[in-house]
Design a protein around this motif. Structure first.
Motif, PDB file in Angstrom:
ATOM      1  N   MET A  26       1.346  -1.075   0.091  1.00 34.76           N
ATOM      2  CA  MET A  26       0.321  -0.045  -0.042  1.00 34.76           C
ATOM      3  C   MET A  26       0.844   1.081   0.190  1.00 34.76           C
ATOM      4  N   HIS A  27       0.423   2.006  -0.559  1.00 31.55           N
ATOM      5  CA  HIS A  27       1.046   3.383  -0.873  1.00 31.55           C
ATOM      6  C   HIS A  27       0.520   4.437  -0.075  1.00 31.55           C
ATOM      7  N   TYR A  28       1.513   5.540   0.576  1.00 33.22           N
ATOM      8  CA  TYR A  28       1.087   6.667   1.051  1.00 33.22           C
ATOM      9  C   TYR A  28       2.019   7.569   0.641  1.00 33.22           C
ATOM     10  N   VAL A  29       2.136   8.684   0.582  1.00 29.94           N
ATOM     11  CA  VAL A  29       2.299   9.835   1.176  1.00 29.94           C
ATOM     12  C   VAL A  29       1.909  10.436   2.765  1.00 29.94           C
ATOM     13  N   ASP A  30       3.156  10.963   3.005  1.00 28.39           N
ATOM     14  CA  ASP A  30       3.541  11.573   4.422  1.00 28.39           C
ATOM     15  C   ASP A  30       4.358  12.736   4.270  1.00 28.39           C
ATOM     16  N   GLU A  31       3.393  14.068   3.872  1.00 29.24           N
ATOM     17  CA  GLU A  31       4.169  15.405   4.186  1.00 29.24           C
ATOM     18  C   GLU A  31       4.436  15.794   5.409  1.00 29.24           C
ATOM     19  N   GLY A  32       5.297  16.140   6.042  1.00 31.68           N
ATOM     20  CA  GLY A  32       4.943  17.623   6.928  1.00 31.68           C
ATOM     21  C   GLY A  32       4.961  16.781   7.940  1.00 31.68           C
ATOM     22  N   PRO A  33       5.492  17.777   9.238  1.00 33.52           N
ATOM     23  CA  PRO A  33       6.234  17.694  10.982  1.00 33.52           C
ATOM     24  C   PRO A  33       5.125  16.005  11.141  1.00 33.52           C
ATOM     25  N   ARG A  34       6.280  15.499  11.968  1.00 33.74           N
ATOM     26  CA  ARG A  34       5.553  13.874  12.551  1.00 33.74           C
ATOM     27  C   ARG A  34       4.680  14.532  13.713  1.00 33.74           C
ATOM     28  N   GLY A  35       5.259  15.936  14.106  1.00 38.22           N
ATOM     29  CA  GLY A  35       4.311  16.004  15.516  1.00 38.22           C
ATOM     30  C   GLY A  35       3.535  16.601  15.298  1.00 38.22           C
ATOM     31  N   VAL A  67      -1.760  10.506   2.766  1.00 38.15           N
ATOM     32  CA  VAL A  67      -2.276  10.280   1.404  1.00 38.15           C
ATOM     33  C   VAL A  67      -2.172   8.941   0.867  1.00 38.15           C
ATOM     34  N   PRO A  68      -3.315   8.518   2.316  1.00 37.54           N
ATOM     35  CA  PRO A  68      -3.080   6.025   1.311  1.00 37.54           C
ATOM     36  C   PRO A  68      -3.636   6.651   0.367  1.00 37.54           C
ATOM     37  N   ASP A  69      -2.661   5.500  -1.380  1.00 32.78           N
ATOM     38  CA  ASP A  69      -3.952   5.420  -1.997  1.00 32.78           C
ATOM     39  C   ASP A  69      -4.627   3.680  -1.831  1.00 32.78           C
ATOM     40  N   HIS A  70      -5.693   3.432  -2.013  1.00 35.44           N
ATOM     41  CA  HIS A  70      -6.545   1.975  -1.500  1.00 35.44           C
ATOM     42  C   HIS A  70      -5.778   1.505  -2.345  1.00 35.44           C
ATOM     43  N   MET A  71      -6.023   0.165  -2.018  1.00 36.99           N
ATOM     44  CA  MET A  71      -6.370  -0.941  -2.338  1.00 36.99           C
ATOM     45  C   MET A  71      -6.376  -1.209  -4.459  1.00 36.99           C
ATOM     46  N   GLY A  72      -6.215  -1.704  -4.834  1.00 37.43           N
ATOM     47  CA  GLY A  72      -6.206  -0.956  -6.660  1.00 37.43           C
ATOM     48  C   GLY A  72      -6.099   0.142  -7.089  1.00 37.43           C
ATOM     49  N   PHE A  73      -5.737   1.600  -6.795  1.00 42.16           N
ATOM     50  CA  PHE A  73      -5.638   2.950  -6.994  1.00 42.16           C
ATOM     51  C   PHE A  73      -4.264   2.745  -6.868  1.00 42.16           C
ATOM     52  N   GLY A  74      -3.813   4.064  -7.783  1.00 37.74           N
ATOM     53  CA  GLY A  74      -2.684   4.579  -7.252  1.00 37.74           C
ATOM     54  C   GLY A  74      -1.794   3.972  -8.135  1.00 37.74           C
ATOM     55  N   LYS A  75      -0.989   4.571  -7.199  1.00 40.34           N
ATOM     56  CA  LYS A  75       0.483   3.547  -6.621  1.00 40.34           C
ATOM     57  C   LYS A  75       0.854   2.739  -5.813  1.00 40.34           C
ATOM     58  N   SER A  76      -0.602   1.764  -5.122  1.00 40.19           N
ATOM     59  CA  SER A  76      -0.659   0.641  -5.002  1.00 40.19           C
ATOM     60  C   SER A  76      -0.919  -0.841  -5.154  1.00 40.19           C
ATOM     61  N   GLU A  77      -0.335  -1.194  -4.967  1.00 42.73           N
ATOM     62  CA  GLU A  77      -0.521  -3.083  -5.229  1.00 42.73           C
ATOM     63  C   GLU A  77      -2.619  -3.149  -5.966  1.00 42.73           C
ATOM     64  N   THR A  78      -2.268  -3.868  -7.223  1.00 48.57           N
ATOM     65  CA  THR A  78      -3.886  -4.609  -6.914  1.00 48.57           C
ATOM     66  C   THR A  78      -3.846  -6.434  -6.951  1.00 48.57           C
ATOM     67  N   PRO A  79      -3.776  -6.305  -5.417  1.00 49.61           N
ATOM     68  CA  PRO A  79      -3.768  -8.393  -5.551  1.00 49.61           C
ATOM     69  C   PRO A  79      -4.886  -8.588  -6.158  1.00 49.61           C
ATOM     70  N   GLU A  80      -4.805  -9.943  -6.975  1.00 51.88           N
ATOM     71  CA  GLU A  80      -5.692 -10.682  -7.123  1.00 51.88           C
ATOM     72  C   GLU A  80      -5.990 -11.769  -6.770  1.00 51.88           C
TER      73      GLU A  80
END
Length: 306
Positions: A26-35, A67-80
């Motif tokens: 599963m791909h996600y964007v993670d931008e900005g301060p962790r706190g 910002v996650p990409d749901h399963m089957g969308f964007g840079k996330s995997e599309t598992p069978e």
């Protein structure tokens, strides 16, 4: 699947992150301060995290924007061998959020990101700080949900096509070639801002659907509606009380041809009767593309005020 380092000519310049926690990559964007406070953005059909690129850039100096990409969308995997119903996306999001340990979450939800986000909120209301619906339904056990969904479907060209195509056997052949008809799909749903269309922009929305095997996510959402396979999460009374007390905002592009304001804003107001609603004339279903600066400003102002 889109290459992990793809930026589409610099229009999506965010470092890729991946987790295998939900049982797929599963791909996600993670931008900005962790706190910083967490802004969790949930996309819908047939988009991905690219939809939120302007909002990420607006908020990532002061907030942690995930910002996650749901399963089957964007840079996330599309598992069978997986099902792609609403309840599966809710379970994936739950696993994702718990794996990252996210709390104090502002949900920003578009399209089916609405039912996915509200499903998560029903399971983990204490992790939610704010609810922001941007042309995204907020189902939360409202007794007239089914009536509103079906009344909306009677007006929506997208849902009318899904029902007809499933009945005549053309749903899978069309959506299995989504990479070739992505622009017509966006236009059918309500996309008004033709000035943003460039080769890079178009490639960003085509790339996740290069083959039929990569179209399972988009097909699953449509087929689940046509067959009644999606299961909405029903909150228990304690979760409902908690979520009803959260600050909430609805932003609705009134040129939305898929999710009509007259059917979905009443669901929002039933849950948040005193919450503000921003109705945007001339803005379509893909409000983050039609009016990115305005939407980003409305969200930033609301977060700051609350």
């Amino acid at each position: 699947m889109i290459p992990s380092d793809a930026t589409f000519a610099g229009t999506f310049p965010f470092a890729p992150h991946f987790t295998d926690a939900p049982g797929f990559r599963m791909h996600y964007v993670d931008e900005g301060p962790r706190g910083g406070e967490v802004i969790l953005c949930l996309h819908g059909e047939p988009t991905w995290g690219y939809l939120f690129r302007h909002l990420i850039s607006t908020l990532n100096q002061t907030h942690r924007v995930v910002v996650p990409d749901h399963m089957g969308f964007g840079k996330s995997e599309t598992p069978e061998g997986r099902s792609y119903w609403l309840q599966d996306h809710i379970a994936n999001l739950e696993t994702f959020v718990l794996a990252l340990g996210l709390t104090d979450i502002t949900l920003v939800m578009h399209d089916f990101g609405g039912p996915v986000g509200m499903g998560f909120a029903a399971r983990h209301p204490h992790r939610i700080r704010r609810i922001i619906s941007a042309n995204g339904p907020t189902p939360f056990g409202q007794p007239d949900l089914g009536d509103q969904v079906m009344a909306n479907a009677a007006l929506s060209p997208w849902f009318q096509w899904i029902i007809k195509a499933e009945a005549d056997g053309t749903l899978e052949p069309v959506l299995n070639n989504l990479g070739y008809n992505i622009l017509s799909t966006l236009k059918l749903n309500g996309f008004e801002n033709n000035t943003v269309i460039t080769d890079s922009w178009l490639n960003a929305y085509i790339a996740p659907f290069a083959t039929a095997a990569e179209c399972l996510g988009a097909l699953g959402w449509a087929k689940g509606f046509a067959t009644g396979s999606h299961q909405f999460e029903i909150p228990d009374p304690a979760a409902e009380r908690i979520i009803r007390g959260k600050p909430a905002l609805a932003i609705w592009g009134e040129a939305d041809r898929t999710l009509h304001a007259e059917h979905f804003l009443p669901l929002f107001s039933a849950l948040f009767p005193s919450a503000p609603i921003e109705r945007l004339p001339g803005v379509g279903h893909y409000c983050f593309e039609d009016a990115p600066e305005m939407i980003s400003r409305l969200i930033a102002d609301f977060v700051q005020r609350t």
